[in-house]
Design an enzyme around this catalytic site. Structure first.
Site, short mmCIF file in Angstrom:
data_model
loop_
_atom_site.label_atom_id
_atom_site.label_comp_id
_atom_site.label_asym_id
_atom_site.label_seq_id
_atom_site.Cartn_x
_atom_site.Cartn_y
_atom_site.Cartn_z
N THR A 165 92.82 56.21 -10.54
CA THR A 165 93.72 55.40 -9.72
C THR A 165 94.27 54.22 -10.52
O THR A 165 93.50 53.43 -11.06
CB THR A 165 92.95 54.87 -8.50
N CYS B 19 98.24 52.83 -1.79
CA CYS B 19 97.10 52.36 -2.59
C CYS B 19 97.61 51.36 -3.62
O CYS B 19 98.51 51.65 -4.40
CB CYS B 19 96.46 53.55 -3.29
N GLU C 181 97.47 58.44 -9.50
CA GLU C 181 96.24 58.82 -10.20
C GLU C 181 96.64 59.57 -11.46
O GLU C 181 97.74 60.11 -11.53
CB GLU C 181 95.36 59.74 -9.34
N GLU D 1 92.49 61.31 -0.43
CA GLU D 1 91.62 60.31 -1.03
C GLU D 1 90.63 59.75 0.00
O GLU D 1 89.51 59.38 -0.34
CB GLU D 1 92.44 59.17 -1.64
N CYS E 232 91.54 47.48 -6.71
CA CYS E 232 90.16 47.32 -6.21
C CYS E 232 89.14 48.04 -7.08
O CYS E 232 87.96 47.67 -7.08
CB CYS E 232 90.04 47.85 -4.80
N CYS F 81 91.54 48.78 2.88
CA CYS F 81 92.85 49.29 2.47
C CYS F 81 93.39 50.36 3.41
O CYS F 81 94.56 50.36 3.78
CB CYS F 81 92.81 49.80 1.04
N TYR G 38 87.38 50.87 1.41
CA TYR G 38 88.21 51.73 2.26
C TYR G 38 88.27 51.20 3.70
O TYR G 38 89.19 51.55 4.44
CB TYR G 38 87.67 53.16 2.25
N HIS H 89 83.01 50.58 -3.29
CA HIS H 89 84.30 51.22 -3.04
C HIS H 89 84.36 51.83 -1.64
O HIS H 89 85.43 51.95 -1.05
CB HIS H 89 84.62 52.25 -4.13
FE1 SF4 Z 1 93.46 52.17 -3.63
FE2 SF4 Z 1 92.08 51.61 -1.44
FE3 SF4 Z 1 90.80 52.35 -3.67
FE4 SF4 Z 1 92.03 49.94 -3.44
S1 SF4 Z 1 90.25 50.69 -2.28
S2 SF4 Z 1 92.11 51.31 -5.17
S3 SF4 Z 1 93.82 50.49 -2.25
S4 SF4 Z 1 92.21 53.58 -2.42
FE FE Z 2 90.00 55.15 -4.30
#
Ligand code: SF4
Ligand code: FE
Length: 484
Positions: A189, A98, A256, A446, A102, A298, A295, A291
């Protein structure tokens, strides 16, 4: 835009109050447990400087016309939304973890559009506050965390019904020059690698929960804020002497933390919501949808690395041609690309908000995240299937470094003759890292709970799927209620 080095320098200047393993951390940028997560964020700066990624990583600001990092952009088109997902896949591929940046991007886009509509309804001035704030963030190229998740106490009770009124972050004092807030935000995060934080409510609220309808920004080192670092499976391997093979991913990671707001003052100009309970739901829904889109980028990038590692493990075992292995690798790719398809689809189907920035398709973003609660688990299962038990029973790096033991480990843990045993150990440790180790926080649990637990997406899918319309379609085809 900042370089990687300037980013790290700017973090060193912050006065963050961070606790880890029971102790105050003097310099988080140098702590061996934290540092890999900082390297992941630093990659968002590094790639933005590389000509090859200029189109993906940088963009012209809609607020000030300057060239900015895409991680601070207010999306201006569906193309911007698609590029966001592609950028996230790239970062996942480069870090296998991660990369944290983002959350602020998603918070900014949600706050930008919600404040506009709130001002329209209530005559407030939050949108101007936010624009001014975000213009500075873009110009200074800062990392901003998004803080949404309250600790929530008794889940059956609303914020104002809790035995302890601080279980959801709230306004405890209203002053002429601002507000004072108290509470905590969980699972934050990247907060220790962030310059700033945007705080938002965690659920839709009713009028009696007015004090909980609060959104604002603050520097991460504002007086009264402190963080307690979240532990991760296998985290202390990073403290072992010459830690390398056993950590699986030596250079990158995520983190986190539990973030405490101990009566913190927020000046008026940094407030984006203060009592407008009717807009809390909109802000939560928009942030969550952005968000959930994230995902689809990422997790796919991390999945790419895991698939690559698994295929290498098969090579090193001498079985890359076994038909069931080939089929399992195909299945891993099928699942991974299915996630990506959802991320791209909800971006392509996005539309402009009243404020002018672009928003994802809510239904498809929720479908994306619902798949993320399942498919990485299946990808992980297949990775473990192919990797074999050695990934969890292998001797340590210290044993491998021991003069007496090394020849035996090299001899007996060898796979195909052309591959050094150390390479085989490294690839198995990387698979362990993503599926069971520090990176599993991001890739597994997560994937389940980040951006909302599975049931939250099912509620949204139920609301958005327009089953009534589908019934009409069926009636039409079946000839029901047709006038004779
Ligand atoms: Fe982390 Fe993915 Fe959330 Fe970006 S979208 S902060 S990489 S978990
Ligand atoms: Fe997240």
């Amino acid at each position: 835009m900042k370089t990687r080095e300037e980013y790290i320098e700017s973090l060193k200047k912050l006065n963050l109050e961070v606790y880890l393993l029971g102790e105050k951390v003097e310099d988080p940028t140098e702590h061996p447990i934290i540092k890999p997560s900082m390297n992941s964020v630093a990659m968002t700066y590094e790639l933005a400087q590389q000509p090859e990624y200029e189109d993906l990583m940088t963009v012209t600001s809609s607020l000030n016309g300057e060239k900015i990092n895409r991680f601070t952009h207010l999306h201006q088109s569906t193309d911007d939304l698609v590029k966001k997902v592609k950028m996230q896949r790239l970062l996942g591929q480069k870090t296998a973890s991660c990369f944290q940046r983002c959350v602020g991007l998603d918070a900014a886009n949600a706050v930008f559009s919600t404040t506009y509509e709130c001002d329209e309804a209530h005559g407030t001035h939050y949108h101007e506050n936010f624009k001014k704030y975000w213009d500075r963030i873009q110009r200074e190229d800062l990392v901003v965390d998004g803080a949404m998740t309250d600790t929530k106490g008794d889940r059956a009770l609303s914020p104002s019904q809790q035995a302890d009124p601080d279980m959801y972050l709230r306004v405890v004092e209203r002053r002429e020059d601002g507000i004072v807030v108290r509470g905590a935000k969980a699972h934050q995060t990247g907060i220790i690698n962030s310059h700033e934080v945007i705080v938002m409510p965690t659920i839709a609220l009713r009028p009696e929960d007015k004090d909980y309808a609060v959104a604002f920004a603050l520097p991460a080192d504002a007086k009264g804020i402190f963080m307690i670092y979240g532990r991760q499976s296998c985290d202390t391997r990073k403290l072992e002497p010459n830690a390398d093979i056993d950590v699986g991913n030596k250079n990158f990671g995520g983190h986190e933390a539990l973030m405490i707001f101990d009566d913190v003052f927020v000046p008026n100009e940094l407030i984006f919501m203060n009592g407008e309970t009717d807009f809390a739901g909109m802000l939560v829904e928009r942030f969550a949808s952005y968000h959930r889109q994230s995902y689809g980028g990422c997790k796919v990038g991390v999945g790419d690395v895991l698939i690559g590692a698994t295929a290498l493990a098969a090579d090193y075992n001498g079985v890359p041609k076994a038909s069931h292995i080939k089929d399992k690798i195909i299945e891993m790719n099928h699942l991974n690309e299915s996630l990506y398809s959802c991320g791209i689809a909800c971006s392509c189907e996005g539309c402009a908000t009243k404020a002018g920035n672009y928003y994802v398709d809510t239904l498809l973003a929720n479908v994306c995240k619902q798949n993320v609660t399942r498919m990485p688990y299946e990808i992980t299962r297949l990775a473990e299937d192919i990797a074999g038990g050695l990934m969890v029973t292998m001797p340590s790096q210290q044993d491998f470094d021991n003069e007496k033991l090394k020849p035996y480990i090299e001899k007996y843990l060898k796979g195909t003759d052309d591959v050094p045993t150390e390479d085989r150990m490294r690839i198995l440790r990387l698979i362990e890292n993503i599926t069971l180790g520090t990176a599993a926080v991001g890739y597994r649990t997560e994937s389940m709970h980040g951006a909302g637990s599975p049931q939250a997406q099912r509620i949204m899918i139920g609301r958005q799927a327009n089953v009534a319309h589908k019934k009409e379609l069926a009636k039409e085809i079946a000839g029901i209620n047709k006038k004779k």
